[in-house]
Design a protein around this motif. Structure first.
Motif, PDB file in Angstrom:
ATOM      1  N   CYS A   8     -10.015   3.805   0.384  1.00 27.85           N
ATOM      2  CA  CYS A   8      -9.539   3.611  -1.066  1.00 27.85           C
ATOM      3  C   CYS A   8      -8.358   2.695  -0.974  1.00 27.85           C
ATOM      4  O   CYS A   8      -7.820   2.380  -2.214  1.00 27.85           O
ATOM      5  N   GLY A   9      -7.925   2.230   0.205  1.00 32.55           N
ATOM      6  CA  GLY A   9      -6.699   1.183   0.137  1.00 32.55           C
ATOM      7  C   GLY A   9      -5.508   1.834   0.256  1.00 32.55           C
ATOM      8  O   GLY A   9      -4.274   1.157  -0.027  1.00 32.55           O
ATOM      9  N   TYR A  10      -5.217   2.925   0.940  1.00 32.14           N
ATOM     10  CA  TYR A  10      -4.050   3.655   1.322  1.00 32.14           C
ATOM     11  C   TYR A  10      -3.830   3.531   2.779  1.00 32.14           C
ATOM     12  O   TYR A  10      -4.856   3.484   3.539  1.00 32.14           O
ATOM     13  N   ASP A  11      -2.621   3.631   3.277  1.00 30.69           N
ATOM     14  CA  ASP A  11      -2.089   3.656   4.670  1.00 30.69           C
ATOM     15  C   ASP A  11      -2.153   5.306   4.738  1.00 30.69           C
ATOM     16  O   ASP A  11      -1.559   5.827   3.654  1.00 30.69           O
ATOM     17  N   THR A  12      -2.005   5.530   5.828  1.00 33.02           N
ATOM     18  CA  THR A  12      -1.953   7.187   6.120  1.00 33.02           C
ATOM     19  C   THR A  12      -0.989   7.466   7.374  1.00 33.02           C
ATOM     20  O   THR A  12      -0.838   6.779   8.198  1.00 33.02           O
TER      21      THR A  12
ATOM     22  N   CYS B 212      -9.606   9.896  -4.064  1.00 29.94           N
ATOM     23  CA  CYS B 212      -8.906   8.665  -4.789  1.00 29.94           C
ATOM     24  C   CYS B 212      -8.652   8.740  -6.113  1.00 29.94           C
ATOM     25  O   CYS B 212      -7.830   7.792  -6.674  1.00 29.94           O
TER      26      CYS B 212
ATOM     27  N   ARG C 276      -8.180   5.667   3.520  1.00 33.43           N
ATOM     28  CA  ARG C 276      -8.177   4.192   4.040  1.00 33.43           C
ATOM     29  C   ARG C 276      -9.023   3.361   3.355  1.00 33.43           C
ATOM     30  O   ARG C 276      -8.705   2.129   3.013  1.00 33.43           O
TER      31      ARG C 276
ATOM     32  N   LYS D 169       0.623  -1.090   0.132  1.00 38.62           N
ATOM     33  CA  LYS D 169      -0.087  -0.147  -0.113  1.00 38.62           C
ATOM     34  C   LYS D 169       0.981   1.126   0.088  1.00 38.62           C
ATOM     35  O   LYS D 169       1.924   1.262   0.777  1.00 38.62           O
ATOM     36  N   LYS D 170       0.423   2.288  -0.602  1.00 38.07           N
ATOM     37  CA  LYS D 170       1.113   3.650  -0.723  1.00 38.07           C
ATOM     38  C   LYS D 170       0.672   4.298   0.697  1.00 38.07           C
ATOM     39  O   LYS D 170      -0.424   4.120   1.331  1.00 38.07           O
TER      40      LYS D 170
END
Length: 141
Positions: free
Chosen positions: A30-34, A137, A28, A2-3
């Motif tokens: 949308c599949g991202y780490d933050t 996203c 999150r 994950k980006k």
């Protein structure tokens, strides 16, 4: 893998904190780490209450945020407000200098100059500006 998106924005009112949380939740989903500084970083007031000197507290916060910008793939600058948050602008400059992808989020119609934002900010984000949380996203590569 994950980006990681570093969320750079103001942290001073409950409305700002809530907005940042909503942005984080959407990214999150949308599949991202933050990295959300208000959640994942340190607060100046908390460090000072814990007995750390102001100078050391400032250094601690700066170093944590700098490390996280280095680790991130993307910096998201929340541009809402009469002018963008000063600290977030510094984070943007660091990310840009590190060749990170930089994107803006602006849901606010106010601007500094004749419907334009600061040219240095616009240059760093290369014109990539989402105008809603839902649009975020689709803005990332």
């Amino acid at each position: 893998m994950k980006k990681i998106v570093y969320i750079a924005g103001p942290l001073f009112s409950q409305a700002e904190l809530d907005f940042n949380e909503n942005v984080d939740t959407r990214l999150r989903e949308c599949g991202y780490d933050t990295f959300l500084p208000q959640r994942d970083g340190k607060k100046l007031s908390d460090l000072i209450v814990a007995g750390i000197s102001k100078e050391e507290a400032v250094k601690t916060i700066f170093e944590i945020d700098l490390q996280q910008i280095h680790k991130s793939d993307i910096l998201l600058l929340i541009i809402d407000g009469r002018v963008p948050d000063e600290g977030a602008c510094v984070e943007l400059g660091i990310a840009y200098a590190l060749n990170k992808e930089c994107i803006g989020l602006k849901t606010d119609s106010r601007s500094l100059m004749d419907n334009l934002d600061n040219p240095l900010i616009l240059g760093a984000i290369k014109g990539k500006i989402a105008t809603s949380i839902d649009e975020l996203c689709t803005c990332f590569n």
